[in-house]
Design an enzyme around this catalytic site. Structure first.
Site, PDB file in Angstrom:
ATOM      1  N   ASN A   9     -48.192  10.120  13.605  1.00 36.40           N
ATOM      2  CA  ASN A   9     -49.437   9.775  12.928  1.00 36.40           C
ATOM      3  C   ASN A   9     -50.633  10.084  13.840  1.00 36.40           C
ATOM      4  OD1 ASN A   9     -51.728   8.322  11.940  1.00 36.40           O
ATOM      5  ND2 ASN A   9     -50.355   7.027  10.745  1.00 36.40           N
ATOM      6  N   HIS A  11     -53.769   9.681  13.374  1.00 37.91           N
ATOM      7  CA  HIS A  11     -54.758   8.604  13.427  1.00 37.91           C
ATOM      8  C   HIS A  11     -54.379   7.550  14.470  1.00 37.91           C
ATOM      9  CE1 HIS A  11     -56.912  10.142   9.964  1.00 37.91           C
ATOM     10  NE2 HIS A  11     -55.777  10.227   9.304  1.00 37.91           N
ATOM     11  N   ASP A  69     -44.478  -0.544  14.814  1.00 38.02           N
ATOM     12  CA  ASP A  69     -44.314  -0.573  13.374  1.00 38.02           C
ATOM     13  C   ASP A  69     -45.327  -1.579  12.875  1.00 38.02           C
ATOM     14  OD1 ASP A  69     -43.142   0.359  10.993  1.00 38.02           O
ATOM     15  OD2 ASP A  69     -41.983  -1.473  10.809  1.00 38.02           O
ATOM     16  N   TYR A 151     -54.117   1.357   4.150  1.00 42.15           N
ATOM     17  CA  TYR A 151     -54.653   0.366   3.219  1.00 42.15           C
ATOM     18  C   TYR A 151     -56.066  -0.109   3.589  1.00 42.15           C
ATOM     19  CZ  TYR A 151     -49.891   0.138   1.430  1.00 42.15           C
ATOM     20  OH  TYR A 151     -48.670   0.463   0.871  1.00 42.15           O
ATOM     21  N   LYS A 171     -63.419  -0.836  14.541  1.00 42.92           N
ATOM     22  CA  LYS A 171     -62.048  -1.180  14.119  1.00 42.92           C
ATOM     23  C   LYS A 171     -61.160  -1.425  15.340  1.00 42.92           C
ATOM     24  CE  LYS A 171     -58.060   0.600  11.596  1.00 42.92           C
ATOM     25  NZ  LYS A 171     -57.469   1.707  10.843  1.00 42.92           N
ATOM     26  N   HIS A 176     -55.222  -5.063  13.996  1.00 46.10           N
ATOM     27  CA  HIS A 176     -53.900  -5.547  14.396  1.00 46.10           C
ATOM     28  C   HIS A 176     -53.288  -4.632  15.450  1.00 46.10           C
ATOM     29  CE1 HIS A 176     -53.599  -2.623  11.212  1.00 46.10           C
ATOM     30  NE2 HIS A 176     -52.300  -2.503  11.364  1.00 46.10           N
TER      31      HIS A 176
END
Length: 194
Positions: A9, A11, A69, A151, A171, A176
């Site tokens: 990924n 990002h 994860d 999301y 962000k 998280h």
């Protein structure tokens, strides 16, 4: 210090590189290694899936490895989409499809409290460590914003903004994933490695 980040990924790689910008850690991505292996994340929890990925790449490259994860959890929706967040609308679904399916599936649910969770697994010298991050919020009734991914366009923060409406630099202070990786980074600093 070379550390492999076990993700395809882009990002995620960018987010973590930004977090590590003032350290002597050289973050190596799977793309840097031209590695296209697809690890079967068949665990039953975020922790298990992170460990499966970390162990696979640790055995393959014999480098310290970070794997995570993460996903979205909606307690009133039986904790879904949970570990299936990335493939909620199907294995090859994109974020738009996942968001659309989730909105349709929870259209009648009034309790829209939710949280993002990230479980990081770090393996170094055959030792395994875990770090967790969590971000509380609400699920919106529509898709909005152009920042972030996954999301983020559905996730409303305490300040009323969505994750997709704040820049990456903001962000990275609250997400998280940022929390989990900052916990890992503090662990590394406390050991005097960097």
């Amino acid at each position: 210090m070379d550390i492999l980040l076990a993700t395809h990924n882009f990002h995620k790689v960018e987010e973590i590189k930004q977090l590590l910008s003032n350290t002597n850690i050289n973050l190596i991505s799977l793309k840097d290694l031209n590695d296209e292996d697809d690890v079967d994340e068949n665990g039953h929890s975020f922790e298990e899936n992170a460990r499966i990925k970390a162990e696979y790449y640790y055995q393959k490259y014999h480098l310290p490895v970070l794997a995570d994860d993460s996903g979205l959890v909606i307690p009133s929706f039986d904790n879904q989409p949970g570990i299936y967040s990335a493939r909620y609308a199907g294995i090859n679904a994109n974020a738009k499809k996942n968001n659309e399916k989730l909105l349709a599936d929870i259209k009648d649910i009034k309790d829209r409290n939710a949280y993002f969770i990230c479980q990081v697994c770090y393996i170094e010298n055959d030792n395994i460590y875990f770090f967790t991050g969590k971000l509380e919020g609400q699920i919106a009734y529509d898709i909005r914003g152009h920042e972030g991914f996954g999301y983020d366009p559905l996730f409303i923060l305490e300040n009323g903004l969505r994750l997709s409406e704040i820049p990456l630099s903001e962000k990275n202070k609250i997400s998280h994933r940022a929390q989990a990786f900052k916990n890992w980074l503090q662990f590394i600093k406390d050991r005097g490695i960097i």
